[in-house]
Design a protein around this motif. Sequence first.
Motif, short mmCIF file in Angstrom:
data_model
loop_
_atom_site.label_atom_id
_atom_site.label_comp_id
_atom_site.label_asym_id
_atom_site.label_seq_id
_atom_site.Cartn_x
_atom_site.Cartn_y
_atom_site.Cartn_z
N ALA A 90 0.83 -1.22 0.00
CA ALA A 90 0.00 0.00 0.00
C ALA A 90 0.85 1.25 0.00
O ALA A 90 0.51 2.26 0.62
CB ALA A 90 -0.93 -0.01 1.22
N ALA A 91 1.95 1.24 -0.72
CA ALA A 91 2.92 2.34 -0.66
C ALA A 91 2.36 3.66 -1.16
O ALA A 91 2.86 4.72 -0.80
CB ALA A 91 4.17 1.96 -1.45
N SER A 92 1.32 3.62 -2.00
CA SER A 92 0.79 4.87 -2.53
C SER A 92 -0.03 5.64 -1.51
O SER A 92 -0.31 6.82 -1.68
CB SER A 92 -0.11 4.57 -3.75
N ILE A 93 -0.40 5.00 -0.42
CA ILE A 93 -1.30 5.61 0.56
C ILE A 93 -0.53 6.46 1.57
O ILE A 93 -1.00 7.53 2.00
CB ILE A 93 -2.11 4.53 1.29
N ALA A 94 0.65 6.02 1.98
CA ALA A 94 1.40 6.73 3.01
C ALA A 94 2.87 6.38 2.91
O ALA A 94 3.26 5.39 2.28
CB ALA A 94 0.86 6.37 4.40
N GLU A 95 3.67 7.21 3.55
CA GLU A 95 5.11 6.99 3.60
C GLU A 95 5.58 7.11 5.05
O GLU A 95 5.07 7.95 5.80
CB GLU A 95 5.86 8.01 2.74
N ILE A 96 6.53 6.29 5.43
CA ILE A 96 7.11 6.34 6.77
C ILE A 96 8.61 6.62 6.63
O ILE A 96 9.32 5.91 5.92
CB ILE A 96 6.88 5.03 7.54
N THR A 97 9.05 7.66 7.32
CA THR A 97 10.46 7.97 7.42
C THR A 97 10.89 7.73 8.85
O THR A 97 10.32 8.30 9.78
CB THR A 97 10.73 9.45 7.02
N SER A 98 11.89 6.88 9.04
CA SER A 98 12.38 6.56 10.37
C SER A 98 13.78 7.09 10.57
O SER A 98 14.53 7.28 9.62
CB SER A 98 12.36 5.04 10.59
N ARG A 99 14.13 7.29 11.82
CA ARG A 99 15.50 7.72 12.12
C ARG A 99 16.47 6.56 11.95
O ARG A 99 16.12 5.43 12.20
CB ARG A 99 15.56 8.25 13.55
#
Length: 312
Positions: free
Chosen positions: A303-312
């Motif tokens: 479901a990559a088109s729905i949201a993005e997560i950026t982590s440290r």
Amino acid sequence: MNRLITLSRALPTPEPEITVAYTPILLPMPGRQPLELRLTAPATGRDLPIVILSHGFGPSNYIPSKDGYAPLAQFWAERGLAVIQPTHASSRVGGLDPDSPGGPFFWRERVAEMRAILDQLAEVERQAPAAAGRLNHDRIAVAGHSFGGYTCSLLLGARLQDEEFSDPRIRAGILLASPGRGGADLTPENAARFPFFDVDFSGISTPTLVVCGADDDPHFTPRGPDWHADPFHEAPGAEALLTINGVGHGLGGIAGWDARETEAEDPDALEATRRLTLAWLRSTFAIEPAAWKQSKLELEESAASIAEITSR
């Protein structure tokens, strides 16, 4: 198969359970009328983590209160969290005269209200018999939307000049479409109107999830949607930035379908917001340690088109 069904299968979440709700719970506040709360919690289970959900200031034609944010609060409560929602002093139904000192934003009073809840959890339980003895006072998170995010950022450790507002009883935080840097980052008019936005996020060491709408174009600053991501970039405790695509300040409808803060009703975005925030909370509170990692993996793969997560 429509996109919502795909999303529901891609981002795992527990099945909902029966909840109980108590409202209004009344807590005494010095020199003013009582603070009104709503508590929504699972009907069964023990050692329930607590999330105190702080509402936004709201546009002029919308009155936020303890009764808002049902799509988010109910979802969390049905899946193992006890959610406490205050009606803040800044609300037009909060009972304080907006022309009195500190009004209309009452940012200091909002912090005091959140502390009052922390101080009086035993009284909250006394007025909510079905939840009494089942809340874990050592697992407390704060979550706030918009101006509520500002309130929570102070309690998590953001500093205003030399003032410190953090509370060690808070173990985690979620900032939803929260304000970014103030001062020179605002237009001159808004810098004068919101001098209290000029905070330093570097004092936030408590684990925090920052959530933004990719299309959230703020009116306070000439900067774009990235303004709302400032706490992630500047707070050492900010573990991840969750960006919901295709939506703005309302994150698809967390305040409610009929709320004026919901500028775009997007079931997919709302579902992503509440499932992913729940997964982060369940991992942070060690209810299901692998929930966040598993949700990130499923998001990237399905479901990559729905949201993005950026982590440290």
